[in-house]
Design an enzyme around this catalytic site. Structure first.
Site, mmCIF file in Angstrom:
data_model
loop_
_atom_site.group_PDB
_atom_site.id
_atom_site.type_symbol
_atom_site.label_atom_id
_atom_site.label_comp_id
_atom_site.label_asym_id
_atom_site.label_seq_id
_atom_site.Cartn_x
_atom_site.Cartn_y
_atom_site.Cartn_z
ATOM 1 N N HIS A 307 0.891 -1.068 -0.052
ATOM 2 C CA HIS A 307 -0.048 -0.041 -0.065
ATOM 3 C C HIS A 307 0.869 1.338 0.107
ATOM 4 O O HIS A 307 1.564 1.604 -0.795
ATOM 5 C CB HIS A 307 -1.025 -0.178 1.231
ATOM 6 C CG HIS A 307 -1.845 1.065 1.342
ATOM 7 N ND1 HIS A 307 -2.361 1.528 0.221
ATOM 8 C CD2 HIS A 307 -2.823 1.031 2.304
ATOM 9 C CE1 HIS A 307 -3.465 2.282 0.546
ATOM 10 N NE2 HIS A 307 -3.941 2.033 1.811
ATOM 11 N N HIS A 346 -2.569 -2.222 -9.690
ATOM 12 C CA HIS A 346 -3.438 -1.984 -8.939
ATOM 13 C C HIS A 346 -4.668 -2.608 -8.802
ATOM 14 O O HIS A 346 -4.927 -3.366 -9.753
ATOM 15 C CB HIS A 346 -3.920 -0.313 -9.095
ATOM 16 C CG HIS A 346 -4.385 0.505 -8.063
ATOM 17 N ND1 HIS A 346 -5.767 0.118 -7.673
ATOM 18 C CD2 HIS A 346 -3.836 1.218 -7.416
ATOM 19 C CE1 HIS A 346 -5.925 1.138 -6.903
ATOM 20 N NE2 HIS A 346 -4.773 1.711 -6.475
ATOM 21 N N ASP A 402 2.435 5.352 -6.813
ATOM 22 C CA ASP A 402 3.662 5.618 -6.510
ATOM 23 C C ASP A 402 5.158 5.496 -7.179
ATOM 24 O O ASP A 402 5.805 5.558 -6.736
ATOM 25 C CB ASP A 402 3.684 4.486 -5.263
ATOM 26 C CG ASP A 402 2.978 4.683 -4.118
ATOM 27 O OD1 ASP A 402 2.563 5.939 -4.094
ATOM 28 O OD2 ASP A 402 2.235 3.623 -3.412
#
Ligand code: CMC
Length: 468
Positions: A307, A346, A402
Site C-alpha cells: 500500500h 493496482h 507511487d
C-alpha cells in the site's frame, strides 16, 4: 494561474487532455447505482468486489482510469484548486464560500501548533524509530491533547490506590500505608460511564478531522527534522498547508514551484475509494471508537509495502536497477522469479492510474538538471516501457501513483523515509471524510471467515505430548 507555477498547471492540463482523449466520459451505471441491502456481488479473496457501504466522498473508475472527489475530476482540482480547498470539499461535500474557506484555513493555522504532542513525542527516540510508527504514536498524543476523552469516558477505575515501588515516587510527603510500601494518591472523582452517542464529542467530529488534517503535517515534519538531527520548527501562519509542510521539514521556505508541486501531490493522494487504510479506518470507527483511533489505524495499514510503503520501495528499486545497469534484464529476472515490480499494478485500476498521469510529467519537469534524480528518472521511463510491454495487455498492469511520486519528492529534497508519511499527511483528508460520512449511518463491520479447520480433537496434557 500563478505566473511562476504556470508551467506546472500546463503540464496538468495536458495530462488531463490526454486522459480524456483516451477514456470515455460516462461512468459505469452499475458502479454508481444505490445499494439495496442485502446486496448481491461476487467477492474475491481480499474482499475484492465486495461493497462495504455507499459513499458520496469519491469515485474511482478502474477500467477507465478516473478519479473523482465529490463530483470533481481530480485533474481539475490539481489544475485549479489547493489541498486545503480539497480537504474542505471532501469533508463538507461542497467547495467553500470565501468566508467558509477563510474560517477553515484559520482553524488549520491554529491546529498546526501541537506543543504538548510534540513535547511528548520528543521524549521518544524518534531518530531510531520507523517514521510511520512515530506518526501513529503522534495521533494518539493528539487525541490526548485535544479531547481529554479518557478523563470523561474512560473505563471506571478498578482500584482506588495506585501501587508502585519506592524508587519511582518522589518522596516529598510521608507516605501513608507504609506497611506494604503502597502509596495512596488523591482519589479521583468517579468517572462518568461510557456514553454510546458520541456524535457531539470533539474526538468524534468535524473538529477532530480538522485537527488531524492540520496536525499530521506538523508531526510528520517534526519526525523528519529529528531524523535529520535537527529540532522541529514551528509552523508559519502565513504559509499554505503544502508550503508549511515543506518549511517545517526542510527549515527553508519553499519556492512557489516547490509549494505548488507539493500541493498537487497532496491533492492526488487525498482520497481513493475503499483502499486498505481507508477500510481499516472505517472498521475502527464502526465500533464507535473515535476519529483519532481510526486515523491511527489508517496510518498502520498504510505502512505496508503493498500500500503506502510502495513509494519508498520504488526509489530504492530504481537505485538498484541503475546500479545493475540493464533495465530489461532486471525486469525479466524479477518477473521470472515471481517478484513484483514496485509502483506497478493496482487492485482497482486496470488502466493507467490518473495520478501517475500527473506525477510522471511533473517528475520529468523537475528532474531536469538534477544530477541525482535525472538518471533514476531515465531508468523509470525504461522500466515503464518494459513492464507495460510485458504485463500491460494481458494483466492490465501499468504504473500506479507511487511509481513517479518518489522521484518528485526526491527532487524536493525529501528523504525516502518520509515518502509514506507524506501519503498519510494527505490521505488523512479521505480517511476523516469517509469516517464522518460512515458514522451518519453506522453499522459495525463484521464479515465472516469460513472455518476450514478440524473438529473433535482430544486435548492432550502438556506432559503427555511428544517432543522435547
Ligand atoms: N509486478 C508484477 N506483477 C504484478 C504486480 C507487480 N507490481 N502487481 C500485480 N502483478 C501480477 C500478479 O503477480 C498476478 O499475476 P498472476 O495472475 O499471474 O498470479 C496479477 O498481476 C494480479 O495480481 P494480484 O496480486 O491479484 O493483484 P492485487 O489486486 O491483489 O494487488 C497490488 C494489487 C497493488 C497489491 C499489486 O499490484 C502490487 O503488489 N503492486 C506492487 C506494490 C505497489 O506498487 N503498491 C502500491 C499500490 S498504489 C498506492 C496505494 O493504493 O497504496
Amino acid at each position: 494561474m500563478h505566473e511562476k507555477t504556470q508551467s506546472i498547471t500546463k503540464l496538468i492540463l495536458k495530462a488531463a487532455e490526454r486522459a480524456r482523449r483516451e477514456t470515455s466520459a460516462e461512468p459505469e451505471p452499475d458502479q454508481i447505482a444505490r445499494v439495496r441491502w442485502p446486496v448481491a456481488c461476487t467477492v474475491g479473496p481480499g474482499l475484492e468486489g465486495a461493497i462495504a457501504c455507499e459513499s458520496k466522498v469519491g469515485y474511482v473508475n478502474g477500467s477507465k482510469g478516473w478519479l473523482v472527489y465529490r463530483g470533481y475530476d481530480v485533474f481539475d482540482l490539481c489544475a485549479h484548486s489547493t489541498y486545503e480547498e480539497v480537504c474542505y470539499l471532501l469533508l463538507h461535500g461542497e467547495l467553500p464560500s470565501p468566508d467558509e474557506f477563510k474560517a477553515f484555513k484559520e482553524k488549520l493555522v491554529d491546529y498546526r501548533y501541537l506543543n504538548q504532542t510534540l513535547r511528548l513525542l520528543m521524549s521518544f527516540p524518534l531518530e531510531e524509530m520507523n517514521a510511520m510508527a512515530a506518526l501513529r504514536m503522534g495521533t494518539n498524543q493528539m487525541r490526548q491533547e485535544f479531547s481529554y476523552i479518557d478523563h470523561r469516558t474512560g473505563h471506571p477505575p478498578k482500584m482506588d490506590v495506585i501501587g508502585s515501588d519506592e524508587d519511582s515516587i518522589p518522596m516529598e510527603t510521608q507516605p501513608k500505608g507504609e506497611r506494604r510500601a503502597i502509596y495512596e494518591f488523591k482519589k479521583r472523582g468517579r468517572r462518568k460511564r461510557m456514553r454510546m452517542n458520541r456524535q457531539l464529542d470533539d474526538a468524534a467530529g468535524l473538529q477532530a478531522a480538522y485537527h488531524l488534517i492540520a496536525g499530521l503535517a506538523t508531526i510528520a515534519a517534526a519526525i523528519s527534522r529529528v531524523q535529520q538531527g535537527k529540532l522541529p520548527i514551528d509552523p508559519d501562519p502565513g504559509l499554505s498547508h503544502a508550503a508549511n509542510f515543506l518549511y517545517m521539514m526542510t527549515g527553508r521556505r519553499p519556492t512557489p514551484q516547490e509549494e505548488r508541486v507539493m500541493d498537487v501531490a497532496l491533492i492526488l493522494y487525498a482520497d481513493h475509494g475503499m483502499n486498505a487504510s481507508t477500510f481499516a479506518a472505517l472498521v475502527v470507527a464502526s465500533t464507535l471508537s473515535d476519529v483519532y483511533f481510526s486515523v491511527g489505524s489508517g496510518v498502520a495499514a498504510l505502512n505496508g509495502p503493498l500500500h503506502g510503503g510502495a513509494n519508498q520501495q520504488v526509489l530504492y528499486m530504481l537505485e538498484e536497477v541503475l546500479e545493475h545497469g540493464d533495465v530489461k534484464d532486471w525486469v525479466g529476472q524479477t518477473l521470472s522469479n515471481g517478484g513484483r515490480v514496485m509502483g506497478f499494478g493496482h487492485r482497482v485500476y486496470k488502466a493507467y492510474d490518473p495520478r501517475a498521469r500527473v506525477l510522471a510529467p511533473l517528475a520529468a519537469h523537475l528532474v531536469r538538471g538534477n544530477r541525482e534524480m535525472e538518471p533514476l528518472f531515465k531508468v523509470a521511463r525504461q522500466m515503464e516501457k518494459e513492464v507495460v510491454s510485458r504485463l500491460g495487455r494481458d494483466k492490465k498492469i501499468f504504473p500506479n501513483v507511487d511509481f513517479y511520486s518518489g522521484l518528485v519528492y526526491g527532487c524536493l529534497g525529501i528523504d525516502p523515509e518520509m515518502f509514506t508519511p507524506i501519503f498519510a499527511v494527505s490521505r488523512v483528508a479521505g480517511w476523516t471524510a469517509r469516517v464522518l460520512e460512515y458514522l451518519q449511518n453506522n453499522r459495525i463491520f463484521r464479515p465472516r471467515a469460513r472455518y476450514i479447520g478440524e473438529f473433535g480433537k482430544r486435548y492432550v496434557p502438556l506432559e503427555d505430548r511428544a517432543g522435547g
